[in-house]
Design a protein around this motif. Sequence first.
Motif, PDB file in Angstrom:
ATOM      1  N   ALA A  40      14.391  16.906 -14.939  1.00  0.00           N
ATOM      2  CA  ALA A  40      15.042  17.997 -15.681  1.00  0.00           C
ATOM      3  C   ALA A  40      15.394  19.130 -14.726  1.00  0.00           C
ATOM      4  N   VAL A  41      16.472  18.929 -13.958  1.00  0.00           N
ATOM      5  CA  VAL A  41      16.957  19.965 -13.044  1.00  0.00           C
ATOM      6  C   VAL A  41      18.449  20.155 -13.319  1.00  0.00           C
ATOM      7  N   PRO A  42      18.801  21.021 -14.246  1.00  0.00           N
ATOM      8  CA  PRO A  42      20.220  21.215 -14.557  1.00  0.00           C
ATOM      9  C   PRO A  42      20.946  21.976 -13.462  1.00  0.00           C
ATOM     10  N   ALA A  43      22.232  21.694 -13.338  1.00  0.00           N
ATOM     11  CA  ALA A  43      23.103  22.457 -12.449  1.00  0.00           C
ATOM     12  C   ALA A  43      24.138  23.158 -13.311  1.00  0.00           C
ATOM     13  N   PHE A  44      24.131  24.485 -13.292  1.00  0.00           N
ATOM     14  CA  PHE A  44      25.070  25.286 -14.084  1.00  0.00           C
ATOM     15  C   PHE A  44      26.229  25.718 -13.185  1.00  0.00           C
ATOM     16  N   ILE A  45      27.439  25.476 -13.656  1.00  0.00           N
ATOM     17  CA  ILE A  45      28.640  25.831 -12.895  1.00  0.00           C
ATOM     18  C   ILE A  45      29.437  26.832 -13.716  1.00  0.00           C
ATOM     19  N   GLY A  46      29.740  28.000 -13.140  1.00  0.00           N
ATOM     20  CA  GLY A  46      30.508  28.985 -13.897  1.00  0.00           C
ATOM     21  C   GLY A  46      30.569  30.331 -13.212  1.00  0.00           C
ATOM     22  N   TYR A  84      23.218  38.366  -2.115  1.00  0.00           N
ATOM     23  CA  TYR A  84      21.824  38.765  -1.966  1.00  0.00           C
ATOM     24  C   TYR A  84      21.565  39.078  -0.498  1.00  0.00           C
ATOM     25  N   ASN A  85      21.095  40.307  -0.241  1.00  0.00           N
ATOM     26  CA  ASN A  85      20.849  40.767   1.128  1.00  0.00           C
ATOM     27  C   ASN A  85      22.075  40.598   2.015  1.00  0.00           C
ATOM     28  N   GLY A  86      23.235  40.914   1.438  1.00  0.00           N
ATOM     29  CA  GLY A  86      24.468  40.859   2.208  1.00  0.00           C
ATOM     30  C   GLY A  86      25.073  39.476   2.362  1.00  0.00           C
ATOM     31  N   LYS A  87      24.446  38.450   1.823  1.00  0.00           N
ATOM     32  CA  LYS A  87      24.959  37.085   1.949  1.00  0.00           C
ATOM     33  C   LYS A  87      25.611  36.656   0.646  1.00  0.00           C
ATOM     34  N   SER A  88      26.785  36.049   0.761  1.00  0.00           N
ATOM     35  CA  SER A  88      27.500  35.587  -0.422  1.00  0.00           C
ATOM     36  C   SER A  88      27.000  34.211  -0.843  1.00  0.00           C
ATOM     37  N   TYR A  89      26.831  34.047  -2.162  1.00  0.00           N
ATOM     38  CA  TYR A  89      26.437  32.750  -2.709  1.00  0.00           C
ATOM     39  C   TYR A  89      27.511  32.202  -3.644  1.00  0.00           C
ATOM     40  N   THR A  90      28.747  32.672  -3.464  1.00  0.00           N
ATOM     41  CA  THR A  90      29.860  32.094  -4.206  1.00  0.00           C
ATOM     42  C   THR A  90      30.163  30.707  -3.666  1.00  0.00           C
ATOM     43  N   ASN A  91      30.290  29.750  -4.567  1.00  0.00           N
ATOM     44  CA  ASN A  91      30.545  28.347  -4.200  1.00  0.00           C
ATOM     45  C   ASN A  91      29.464  27.791  -3.278  1.00  0.00           C
ATOM     46  N   VAL A  92      28.238  28.186  -3.546  1.00  0.00           N
ATOM     47  CA  VAL A  92      27.077  27.663  -2.818  1.00  0.00           C
ATOM     48  C   VAL A  92      26.057  27.183  -3.849  1.00  0.00           C
ATOM     49  N   ASP A 119      38.571  26.275 -10.099  1.00  0.00           N
ATOM     50  CA  ASP A 119      37.275  26.865  -9.754  1.00  0.00           C
ATOM     51  C   ASP A 119      36.127  25.973 -10.210  1.00  0.00           C
ATOM     52  N   LEU A 120      36.202  25.533 -11.478  1.00  0.00           N
ATOM     53  CA  LEU A 120      35.116  24.723 -12.034  1.00  0.00           C
ATOM     54  C   LEU A 120      35.075  23.345 -11.395  1.00  0.00           C
ATOM     55  N   LEU A 121      36.249  22.754 -11.130  1.00  0.00           N
ATOM     56  CA  LEU A 121      36.279  21.451 -10.452  1.00  0.00           C
ATOM     57  C   LEU A 121      35.660  21.538  -9.068  1.00  0.00           C
ATOM     58  N   ASN A 122      35.989  22.602  -8.343  1.00  0.00           N
ATOM     59  CA  ASN A 122      35.408  22.786  -7.016  1.00  0.00           C
ATOM     60  C   ASN A 122      33.897  22.933  -7.092  1.00  0.00           C
ATOM     61  N   GLY A 123      33.409  23.666  -8.104  1.00  0.00           N
ATOM     62  CA  GLY A 123      31.964  23.817  -8.283  1.00  0.00           C
ATOM     63  C   GLY A 123      31.283  22.497  -8.569  1.00  0.00           C
ATOM     64  N   VAL A 124      31.921  21.662  -9.392  1.00  0.00           N
ATOM     65  CA  VAL A 124      31.363  20.336  -9.688  1.00  0.00           C
ATOM     66  C   VAL A 124      31.344  19.477  -8.440  1.00  0.00           C
ATOM     67  N   HIS A 125      32.422  19.495  -7.665  1.00  0.00           N
ATOM     68  CA  HIS A 125      32.509  18.651  -6.464  1.00  0.00           C
ATOM     69  C   HIS A 125      31.488  19.067  -5.407  1.00  0.00           C
ATOM     70  N   LEU A 126      31.107  20.354  -5.395  1.00  0.00           N
ATOM     71  CA  LEU A 126      30.085  20.802  -4.441  1.00  0.00           C
ATOM     72  C   LEU A 126      28.746  20.109  -4.682  1.00  0.00           C
TER      73      LEU A 126
END
Length: 525
Positions: A29-35, A42-50, A163-170
């Motif tokens: 049970a480890v869901p991946a939420f994309i959105g 966080y602390n100056g680091k971007s977590y967009t598309n990560v 955007d959502l397709l790219n998130g899924v493909h990651l």
Amino acid sequence: MNLPPIKTPGIYINEESAFPNSVVPVPTAVPAFIGYTPKATYNGKSYTNVPLRISSFAEFQAIYCYPNPPAPASPAKQYTPEYYVVKQNQEHENMGFMLNDGNYYAIAPDPNTIYYFYNSIRLFYENGGADAYIVSVGTYGPPSKKPLSPEQQIVNPNVKLDDLLNGVHLLKNEDEPTMYICPEATLLTLEDNGTLMQSMLLQNEEMGTAISIFDVIGGRNPDPIMYTDDITNFRNNTGAKGLSYGVAYYPFVGTTIMQNTDIDYTNLFGGDIKQLEPILNPSSAPNQSVAPILTSIENGDSSLTVSQLNNSLLSASKDYSIIIKHVLESANILPPSGGMAGVITTMDNEIGVWQAPANTSIVGAYRLPIQLSEAQQGPLNVDAVSGKSINAIRYFNGLGILVWGARTLDGNNLDWKYLPVRRTLIYLEQSCKLATHAYVFEPNDKNTWEGVKAMISSFLTTVWKEGGLQGASPSDAFQVECGLGSTMTSEDILLGFLRVTVKVAVTHPAEFIVISFVQEMQKSS
């Protein structure tokens, strides 16, 4: 016993493992939420598309939410939908409304400001969620400054298919997630939503590690008669591949996630208080209590917080209280996928992955936009043409709101029509596959084959004892085969292939579903 070469007199120690290799169960049970999230730094680091693994809602807040300002300022709003109070000729079934001074007013959202991700994460953790992956594909887009027409479904142009397709493909590089969830998929057009769902199912089938949980466009405000059109559109748009890896729930659920403190006058008319004034303080019936409060807001009175001014308006104006009530009801209608991820997590932790996530409630759900009867649910469960089953969320007198189904989209397939069967097979396949990696450099001989068989048999015996496999004895519940003449030929051994066949009875004793996997070993010289 293999002793080290003895070259000098002395004592030599040879350590041997007390236990053979064992299968370590993979998380289920480890869901991946994309959105879309409020922020993603966080602390100056971007977590967009990560893709980032989190373990708690506090961790989600630290990375993806706005920081709260110092007291006494009001806490930062993480989600700010905008609504308009629009005069109508008549009452509309699918929108909140109020009667003011003899006129009907609809409470209509600005579609560009409607998002589901943040509240879906809250619903997930409220229902027992734990570890999860977050894939933020961006932040909120600009409002349109226009209300939605009462006849339209909500389509948010800021929510983009790419955007959502790219998130899924990651997630192709992540083997740990076991569920894919895009809460904002229903904010796409029908065509784009179909493309996204088909892509998710295809990726699930290729990887064999996760399912996708879908919501149905139209489930937010279904027409009591024509809701079947929404079901038909959904079935037409999910394609024909990977259906056993998909599960859908209908309708949306009215929740208590957002409270009075989350909505105020800044969510109305884009924050333009002058448009609210004619409704709360009309010239035909002036409200002397409301007038000074509106004046303070217009003048930007810094001695009072937004929360204090909002509370004053709630006390001074019955009409304002009704507006806020309708806005809250609308903002609290959420797709059920986030809550179902939490329900599945709770079921897995309490019983096991083989337990159906059905006949249970969604914590925080208190109403449904449509109450399906048993007769109405029938066509959702079974469709003779497509076989695409949709699980109903229903209200029962004395019991409340219950999840009333656990079928995959592959409803006509006798092996894969139930969600627990698909998820149990993913669990067994991935656990056994990863465990055999320990033998990759072992000789492809009888000792290795017997070791693999013993290791997997021990694991499956434990699963059988816990209730995950059916049968009065282990032989009725599973069979493991590995060796020359049973799963391999002489050519396989020369080429370095270890072939293992596992048969498991998930639904009925001695009625096996066959799992076969191949591992490339060191080749004979």
